[in-house]
Scaffold this motif. Structure first.
Motif, PDB file in Angstrom:
ATOM      1  N   ARG A  49      30.161  55.346   0.303  1.00  0.00           N
ATOM      2  CA  ARG A  49      31.310  55.283  -0.599  1.00  0.00           C
ATOM      3  C   ARG A  49      30.875  55.249  -2.060  1.00  0.00           C
ATOM      4  NH1 ARG A  49      34.806  50.236  -0.092  1.00  0.00           N
ATOM      5  NH2 ARG A  49      34.498  50.691   2.112  1.00  0.00           N
ATOM      6  N   ARG A  50      29.673  54.750  -2.345  1.00  0.00           N
ATOM      7  CA  ARG A  50      29.201  54.712  -3.729  1.00  0.00           C
ATOM      8  C   ARG A  50      29.004  56.125  -4.275  1.00  0.00           C
ATOM      9  NH1 ARG A  50      23.608  52.689  -1.347  1.00  0.00           N
ATOM     10  NH2 ARG A  50      22.553  54.691  -1.036  1.00  0.00           N
ATOM     11  N   ARG A  59      29.215  51.416   9.024  1.00  0.00           N
ATOM     12  CA  ARG A  59      28.220  50.390   8.747  1.00  0.00           C
ATOM     13  C   ARG A  59      28.386  49.885   7.317  1.00  0.00           C
ATOM     14  NH1 ARG A  59      24.134  50.929  12.674  1.00  0.00           N
ATOM     15  NH2 ARG A  59      24.151  52.928  13.778  1.00  0.00           N
ATOM     16  N   ARG A  60      27.724  48.752   7.039  1.00  0.00           N
ATOM     17  CA  ARG A  60      27.617  48.284   5.657  1.00  0.00           C
ATOM     18  C   ARG A  60      26.284  48.773   5.098  1.00  0.00           C
ATOM     19  NH1 ARG A  60      29.768  43.486   8.016  1.00  0.00           N
ATOM     20  NH2 ARG A  60      31.868  42.983   7.236  1.00  0.00           N
ATOM     21  N   ALA A  61      26.357  49.499   4.012  1.00  0.00           N
ATOM     22  CA  ALA A  61      25.148  50.112   3.456  1.00  0.00           C
ATOM     23  C   ALA A  61      24.088  49.076   3.134  1.00  0.00           C
ATOM     24  CB  ALA A  61      25.503  50.916   2.213  1.00  0.00           C
ATOM     25  N   ALA A  62      24.486  47.945   2.570  1.00  0.00           N
ATOM     26  CA  ALA A  62      23.516  46.933   2.173  1.00  0.00           C
ATOM     27  C   ALA A  62      22.731  46.412   3.367  1.00  0.00           C
ATOM     28  CB  ALA A  62      24.225  45.783   1.473  1.00  0.00           C
ATOM     29  N   GLU A  63      23.384  46.300   4.518  1.00  0.00           N
ATOM     30  CA  GLU A  63      22.704  45.784   5.702  1.00  0.00           C
ATOM     31  C   GLU A  63      21.712  46.799   6.264  1.00  0.00           C
ATOM     32  OE1 GLU A  63      25.703  44.627   8.425  1.00  0.00           O
ATOM     33  OE2 GLU A  63      26.461  42.971   7.185  1.00  0.00           O
ATOM     34  N   THR A  64      22.043  48.078   6.186  1.00  0.00           N
ATOM     35  CA  THR A  64      21.131  49.089   6.733  1.00  0.00           C
ATOM     36  C   THR A  64      19.940  49.313   5.813  1.00  0.00           C
ATOM     37  OG1 THR A  64      22.369  50.893   5.682  1.00  0.00           O
ATOM     38  CG2 THR A  64      23.029  50.253   7.885  1.00  0.00           C
ATOM     39  N   GLU A  65      20.148  49.196   4.504  1.00  0.00           N
ATOM     40  CA  GLU A  65      19.075  49.483   3.564  1.00  0.00           C
ATOM     41  C   GLU A  65      18.049  48.363   3.479  1.00  0.00           C
ATOM     42  OE1 GLU A  65      21.381  50.286   0.146  1.00  0.00           O
ATOM     43  OE2 GLU A  65      21.677  52.393   0.619  1.00  0.00           O
TER      44      GLU A  65
END
Length: 231
Positions: free
Chosen positions: A11-12, A49-55
């Protein structure tokens, strides 16, 4: 067999990307490498997914899953980097997608363009309303099926278009959507495209018989199952 990854969107990078369950901001689209049943149906998966959790994951696979031998070249996507661009789109002009008087005016405009420009005339459907290729949000194209009403199977709410996947980023009828750097301005249609197939079909994928794959989600509850429509 592992599903093949077709798209990964943050989304960013795409402000218009709808939020997923629990405000997930990363969506991934997968497809089974094989067809199923007598009608050669495709099976897709949509993962939020949540991007922060995957990264910040501690471990990532050392290599992508091995892909089994495939029958056709277009089964395996060509890796691509997205460069999102915002464009204004307008509804498909057929049936009750727009008020009848407005559709009549569009038809009259199309006829006037043909009378003035002949076979090189622009048209509302091809040049002004909906671009070909991959896109997020906007309106679905109904070229092969005609307009359809897509309601959520869980709550009956009208679903919205999340993502469209297409095999061609440009075609013979969509001269206006070809990027300026990829076309000869003195020509129209496929003849105007510089770079050949790698430019017109960067992902190398096909959906059905050169249809678009529309992915619909429920705005009332993103956790409800999505729907897949080929048109």
């Amino acid at each position: 067999m592992p599903f093949l990854g077709l798209a990964q969107l943050f989304r960013r990078d795409i402000p218009g990307l709808a939020a997923g369950p629990d405000d997930a901001d990363l969506v991934q689209l997968f497809r089974c490498p094989f067809t199923h049943g007598p009608y050669l149906e495709r099976r897709y998966r949509l993962r939020w997914r949540r991007a922060a959790e995957t990264e910040c994951a501690e471990r990532t696979p050392p290599a992508p899953p091995e892909v089994p031998m495939l029958r056709w070249e277009h089964e395996l996507p060509e890796p691509c980097v997205l460069h999102p661009e915002e464009v204004d789109t307008y509804p498909w002009a057929e049936g009750d997608t727009l008020p009848a008087p407005l559709i009549a005016r569009i038809d009259a405009w199309d006829e006037a363009q043909v009378a003035e420009h002949g076979t090189d005339a622009p048209s509302y459907q091809d040049d002004l309303s909906i671009p070909p290729g991959w896109r997020v949000g906007g309106f679905p194209s109904w070229a092969s099926t005609g307009p359809m009403v897509i309601n959520c199977e869980s709550c009956a709410a009208p679903m919205r278009l999340l993502l469209t996947a297409g095999g061609d980023e440009m075609d013979a009828a969509s001269h206006s959507w070809v990027p300026l750097e990829d076309r000869d301005p003195t020509l129209r249609g496929m003849a105007s495209i510089r770079g050949g197939r790698s430019v017109a079909q960067p992902t190398r994928l096909r959906f059905g018989r050169d249809h678009d794959l529309h992915v619909f989600t429920c705005p009332a509850a993103p956790i409800h199952p999505p729907q897949w429509v080929l048109s």
